[in-house]
Structures are given as C-alpha cells and as structure tokens.
Motif scaffolding. Structure first.
Motif, PDB file in Angstrom:
ATOM      1  N   GLN A 166       0.850  -1.268   0.055  1.00  0.00           N
ATOM      2  CA  GLN A 166      -0.150   0.161  -0.164  1.00  0.00           C
ATOM      3  C   GLN A 166       0.933   1.118   0.025  1.00  0.00           C
ATOM      4  O   GLN A 166       0.545   2.280  -0.635  1.00  0.00           O
ATOM      5  CB  GLN A 166      -0.928   0.052   1.178  1.00  0.00           C
ATOM      6  CG  GLN A 166      -1.908  -1.288   1.191  1.00  0.00           C
ATOM      7  CD  GLN A 166      -2.918  -1.351   2.412  1.00  0.00           C
ATOM      8  OE1 GLN A 166      -2.247  -1.158   3.493  1.00  0.00           O
ATOM      9  NE2 GLN A 166      -4.126  -1.421   2.375  1.00  0.00           N
ATOM     10  N   ALA A 167       1.969   1.222   0.633  1.00  0.00           N
ATOM     11  CA  ALA A 167       2.875   2.627   0.737  1.00  0.00           C
ATOM     12  C   ALA A 167       3.558   2.694  -0.620  1.00  0.00           C
ATOM     13  O   ALA A 167       3.620   3.821  -1.056  1.00  0.00           O
ATOM     14  CB  ALA A 167       3.835   2.147   1.580  1.00  0.00           C
ATOM     15  N   LEU A 168       4.033   1.560  -1.461  1.00  0.00           N
ATOM     16  CA  LEU A 168       4.586   1.836  -2.578  1.00  0.00           C
ATOM     17  C   LEU A 168       3.505   1.947  -3.761  1.00  0.00           C
ATOM     18  O   LEU A 168       3.821   2.802  -4.615  1.00  0.00           O
ATOM     19  CB  LEU A 168       5.471   0.468  -2.816  1.00  0.00           C
ATOM     20  CG  LEU A 168       6.815   0.391  -2.120  1.00  0.00           C
ATOM     21  CD1 LEU A 168       7.194  -0.888  -2.265  1.00  0.00           C
ATOM     22  CD2 LEU A 168       7.571   1.458  -2.441  1.00  0.00           C
ATOM     23  N   TYR A 169       2.112   1.588  -3.805  1.00  0.00           N
ATOM     24  CA  TYR A 169       1.471   1.431  -5.001  1.00  0.00           C
ATOM     25  C   TYR A 169       0.084   2.498  -4.568  1.00  0.00           C
ATOM     26  O   TYR A 169      -0.302   2.883  -5.610  1.00  0.00           O
ATOM     27  CB  TYR A 169       1.095   0.093  -5.231  1.00  0.00           C
ATOM     28  CG  TYR A 169       2.053  -0.681  -6.008  1.00  0.00           C
ATOM     29  CD1 TYR A 169       2.227  -0.717  -7.226  1.00  0.00           C
ATOM     30  CD2 TYR A 169       3.182  -1.096  -5.291  1.00  0.00           C
ATOM     31  CE1 TYR A 169       3.231  -1.558  -7.877  1.00  0.00           C
ATOM     32  CE2 TYR A 169       4.208  -2.130  -5.778  1.00  0.00           C
ATOM     33  CZ  TYR A 169       4.095  -2.101  -7.152  1.00  0.00           C
ATOM     34  OH  TYR A 169       5.286  -2.496  -7.761  1.00  0.00           O
ATOM     35  N   GLY A 170      -0.045   2.707  -3.361  1.00  0.00           N
ATOM     36  CA  GLY A 170      -1.149   3.754  -3.181  1.00  0.00           C
ATOM     37  C   GLY A 170      -2.495   3.190  -3.906  1.00  0.00           C
ATOM     38  O   GLY A 170      -2.842   1.869  -3.470  1.00  0.00           O
ATOM     39  N   SER A 171      -3.205   4.055  -4.577  1.00  0.00           N
ATOM     40  CA  SER A 171      -4.318   3.492  -5.317  1.00  0.00           C
ATOM     41  C   SER A 171      -4.176   2.455  -6.154  1.00  0.00           C
ATOM     42  O   SER A 171      -5.146   1.926  -6.682  1.00  0.00           O
ATOM     43  CB  SER A 171      -5.086   4.755  -5.964  1.00  0.00           C
ATOM     44  OG  SER A 171      -4.250   5.199  -6.860  1.00  0.00           O
ATOM     45  N   ARG A 172      -2.934   2.102  -6.450  1.00  0.00           N
ATOM     46  CA  ARG A 172      -2.825   1.063  -7.699  1.00  0.00           C
ATOM     47  C   ARG A 172      -2.649  -0.250  -7.110  1.00  0.00           C
ATOM     48  O   ARG A 172      -2.193  -1.288  -7.602  1.00  0.00           O
ATOM     49  CB  ARG A 172      -1.383   1.457  -8.630  1.00  0.00           C
ATOM     50  CG  ARG A 172      -1.693   2.525  -9.389  1.00  0.00           C
ATOM     51  CD  ARG A 172      -0.456   2.728 -10.428  1.00  0.00           C
ATOM     52  NE  ARG A 172       0.612   2.934  -9.584  1.00  0.00           N
ATOM     53  CZ  ARG A 172       1.951   2.222 -10.053  1.00  0.00           C
ATOM     54  NH1 ARG A 172       1.893   1.130 -10.663  1.00  0.00           N
ATOM     55  NH2 ARG A 172       2.854   2.525  -9.142  1.00  0.00           N
ATOM     56  N   SER A 173      -2.822  -0.241  -5.409  1.00  0.00           N
ATOM     57  CA  SER A 173      -2.699  -1.724  -4.963  1.00  0.00           C
ATOM     58  C   SER A 173      -3.988  -2.052  -4.627  1.00  0.00           C
ATOM     59  O   SER A 173      -4.854  -1.372  -4.355  1.00  0.00           O
ATOM     60  CB  SER A 173      -2.026  -1.392  -3.408  1.00  0.00           C
ATOM     61  OG  SER A 173      -2.697  -0.421  -2.686  1.00  0.00           O
ATOM     62  N   THR A 174      -4.217  -3.425  -4.645  1.00  0.00           N
ATOM     63  CA  THR A 174      -5.467  -4.041  -4.159  1.00  0.00           C
ATOM     64  C   THR A 174      -5.027  -5.316  -3.623  1.00  0.00           C
ATOM     65  O   THR A 174      -4.251  -5.955  -3.519  1.00  0.00           O
ATOM     66  CB  THR A 174      -6.129  -4.932  -5.415  1.00  0.00           C
ATOM     67  OG1 THR A 174      -6.249  -3.743  -6.297  1.00  0.00           O
ATOM     68  CG2 THR A 174      -7.183  -5.191  -4.940  1.00  0.00           C
ATOM     69  N   ILE A 175      -5.678  -5.282  -2.135  1.00  0.00           N
ATOM     70  CA  ILE A 175      -5.299  -6.377  -1.272  1.00  0.00           C
ATOM     71  C   ILE A 175      -6.641  -7.262  -1.196  1.00  0.00           C
ATOM     72  O   ILE A 175      -7.645  -6.731  -0.735  1.00  0.00           O
ATOM     73  CB  ILE A 175      -5.176  -5.599   0.269  1.00  0.00           C
ATOM     74  CG1 ILE A 175      -3.891  -4.537   0.077  1.00  0.00           C
ATOM     75  CG2 ILE A 175      -5.014  -6.654   1.345  1.00  0.00           C
ATOM     76  CD1 ILE A 175      -2.785  -4.930  -0.204  1.00  0.00           C
ATOM     77  N   LEU A 176      -6.451  -8.561  -1.225  1.00  0.00           N
ATOM     78  CA  LEU A 176      -7.389  -9.679  -1.223  1.00  0.00           C
ATOM     79  C   LEU A 176      -7.078 -10.453   0.098  1.00  0.00           C
ATOM     80  O   LEU A 176      -6.031 -10.967   0.286  1.00  0.00           O
ATOM     81  CB  LEU A 176      -7.356 -10.472  -2.352  1.00  0.00           C
ATOM     82  CG  LEU A 176      -7.578  -9.861  -3.735  1.00  0.00           C
ATOM     83  CD1 LEU A 176      -7.319 -10.907  -4.946  1.00  0.00           C
ATOM     84  CD2 LEU A 176      -8.805  -8.871  -3.981  1.00  0.00           C
ATOM     85  N   ARG A 177      -8.152 -10.410   0.933  1.00  0.00           N
ATOM     86  CA  ARG A 177      -8.121 -11.259   2.054  1.00  0.00           C
ATOM     87  C   ARG A 177      -8.935 -12.511   1.945  1.00  0.00           C
ATOM     88  O   ARG A 177     -10.172 -12.346   2.364  1.00  0.00           O
ATOM     89  CB  ARG A 177      -8.405 -10.386   3.335  1.00  0.00           C
ATOM     90  CG  ARG A 177      -7.283  -9.050   3.408  1.00  0.00           C
ATOM     91  CD  ARG A 177      -7.804  -8.293   4.590  1.00  0.00           C
ATOM     92  NE  ARG A 177      -6.982  -6.987   4.827  1.00  0.00           N
ATOM     93  CZ  ARG A 177      -7.257  -5.892   5.388  1.00  0.00           C
ATOM     94  NH1 ARG A 177      -8.816  -5.751   5.735  1.00  0.00           N
ATOM     95  NH2 ARG A 177      -6.332  -5.038   5.677  1.00  0.00           N
ATOM     96  N   PRO A 178      -8.279 -13.517   1.555  1.00  0.00           N
ATOM     97  CA  PRO A 178      -9.364 -14.787   1.541  1.00  0.00           C
ATOM     98  C   PRO A 178      -9.345 -15.563   2.886  1.00  0.00           C
ATOM     99  O   PRO A 178      -8.382 -15.296   3.759  1.00  0.00           O
ATOM    100  CB  PRO A 178      -8.642 -15.651   0.448  1.00  0.00           C
ATOM    101  CG  PRO A 178      -7.220 -15.134   0.804  1.00  0.00           C
ATOM    102  CD  PRO A 178      -7.160 -13.855   0.951  1.00  0.00           C
ATOM    103  N   GLN A 179     -10.542 -16.219   3.014  1.00  0.00           N
ATOM    104  CA  GLN A 179     -10.737 -17.236   4.010  1.00  0.00           C
ATOM    105  C   GLN A 179      -9.776 -18.432   3.681  1.00  0.00           C
ATOM    106  O   GLN A 179      -8.969 -18.264   2.621  1.00  0.00           O
ATOM    107  CB  GLN A 179     -12.407 -17.545   4.085  1.00  0.00           C
ATOM    108  CG  GLN A 179     -12.712 -18.432   4.974  1.00  0.00           C
ATOM    109  CD  GLN A 179     -12.138 -18.338   6.382  1.00  0.00           C
ATOM    110  OE1 GLN A 179     -10.879 -18.839   6.572  1.00  0.00           O
ATOM    111  NE2 GLN A 179     -12.917 -17.681   7.266  1.00  0.00           N
TER     112      GLN A 179
END
Length: 287
Positions: free
Chosen positions: A107-120
């Motif tokens: 998130q720090a490096l990509y800002g709005s170009r980052s996507t975080i997926l949190r799977p079960q």
C-alpha cells in the motif's frame, strides 16, 4: 494448471533485488502476488515492479484481523500490529502480523494502484494441504464418520477458482482497496449434508478436547465463540458488490472429490485416531 504457452521467468526474492534480474526492463498490466509471506520477500518485488506494472494485487489473509470479538468481520475492522521488517519465521502467531506488514509495504509503494485480497481458507481441487479434501475423502470412504460438535457450529471457505476469477476481475476493472474474499457460511450440519456422508456420529466439543484432538487433526472446525471462530464469520459483501461470484458448495465438493481420487493425500485425521475418539464418545454420558 498453467498453460505451457505462458512464459516463465525464474528468480528468488528471498535474495532481495539481486534475485529479481529476470524482471528488469519488462512491463506488465499487473502483478498478482500469491506467495508473499514476509516483508523481506514482498518489499523487493514491490519495489522492483513499481514502475513496471499498473497494479499490484497482494493475496493476504483474514488472519490479519486476529480474533475479533464481534461478527461479522468486515474490511474496516482493526488489524493486528504488523510484524517487524526482519521477522522471517512463519508460525501460527506470526502469520497474521506478517501479512499485515506485507500489506503495508504494498500500500505504501502503490497507493491507489494496490489491491489487497483477504481470502478465507482456500479450498477446491489441487489443494495440497489436505484440510478441505480430508472431509471430502472421508465422506466418500463411507462407514461411521466422526463429525465435530453438534452441527450448529459454522465454517467458511473460498473456492480457489472464485478467488482466481476475482483477482482477474479487480485487475480488469482497476479496482483498488481491500476486499474480504470469502465463500458461503455454512453450518456444520449443512456441510456434512453437502459432503453426502451417510453414517455420521456427532462428537461433542468437550469430548474432542478431552481426547486431545487438535485443530490440525480436524481441519476447518472452530467451535462457535471459541478461538478464531470469528474468522468463520466474515462478510463478503464488498467483494460481491465488486464482482465476486461464489461457486455452489456442492460443486466445490464434487470437483475436489474428482481430483482427489488420484491425489493420494494422507488423511490428517487417521482412521485409527478417528476410531479411538468415536469409542470415547460412545462412553460419554452426555451423548
């Protein structure tokens, strides 16, 4: 399976930037990071690709939430404190904090170009862990089958193919932010029915504990309101609104069963252990 037409570039980010020479002077639409467990791994690849990819999609985990006391768990809930940058040992205690630290790097490096997926827990065909396939194979084997609890506890998994399709979707739609990627929440009684088990003996949680049965032996089972049971009650609404399509649990079971017939997986709960616990359960006065 990866198509043989896909170009393969080999590197080792455990060596830092020095291990990523194969990525230099190339550009891609996106990076899908499926194996980032420590910040010392994620930082080199994230820094190396910062000007070479349009979007960095990081596969994290719902473990970043720890064990919230409220339900359901949503994306805005508090996270565990991040692990230190030099932490490399992956254990049950460090896994969540390490994923938090990795998320923060991206998130720090990509800002709005980052996507975080949190799977079960990720389930389906080609699952080498044996966690989900254990239940599929045990039901297929027949005979008296131990089922944990009384059927009222819950479990939640995400079909690996749903996770993969959603990862592609967020790239195609340039969707940034954080998403819980989780499947339908089922009671254990429903799950056992979906498995098609014919002869089931429910064994109380107290008996399982008295027999020293671990969560590794009975994977996916987390007694309601017990440790980490909140992570079996995670809200997928944000992902569904963004295009996540969930596979019917019966299809996940059937496809996992078809694959596992020839997979030769070792059961995590051995027949001998199951028989011993069932024997103890028959002597339980409360059963």
């Amino acid at each position: 399976m990866i198509s043989p037409d896909v170009e393969r570039l080999r590197g080792d980010r455990d060596q830092g930037l020095a291990g990523l020479h194969a990525l230099r002077n190339r550009t891609w639409d996106a990076c899908l990071d499926v194996s980032g467990y420590t910040p010392r791994q994620v930082r080199p690849s994230a820094e190396c690709l910062r000007t070479q990819v349009q979007r960095y999609v990081f596969i994290s985990s719902v473990s970043v939430y720890g064990d919230p006391q409220h339900r359901p768990v949503v994306e805005t809930d508090s996270l565990l404190p991040p692990a230190a940058d030099d932490e490399t040992e992956i254990t049950g205690e460090t896994y969540g904090p390490l994923k938090v630290a990795c998320e923060q790097v991206v998130q720090a490096l990509y800002g709005s170009r980052s996507t975080i997926l949190r799977p079960q827990i990720v389930a389906g065909p080609h699952d080498p862990t044996g966690r989900y396939p254990y239940w599929v194979n045990r039901a297929m084997l027949g005979g008296e089958m131990l089922a944990p609890g009384d059927g009222s506890d819950h479990l939640q998994v995400i079909d690996v193919r749903d996770l993969a399709r959603f990862a592609v979707r967020v790239v195609e739609d340039a969707q940034g932010g954080v998403f819980n990627v989780v499947g339908p929440r089922l009671s254990w009684s429903t799950f056992i029915q979906v498995l098609g088990a014919q002869t089931v003996t429910w064994v109380r949680t107290q008996v399982l504990e008295a027999q020293g049965v671990t969560s590794q032996e009975l994977p996916l089972f987390r007694p309601e309101h017990g440790p980490l049971s909140s992570l079996m009650h995670v809200d997928p609404a944000r992902s569904v609104a963004a295009g996540l399509v969930l596979t019917d649990p019966a299809v996940t079971v059937a496809d996992t069963r078809a694959w596992s017939v020839t997979a030769q997986l070792t059961p995590v709960f051995t027949p001998q252990r199951e028989a011993a616990v069932l024997s103890a359960a028959r002597q339980d006065p409360a059963s």
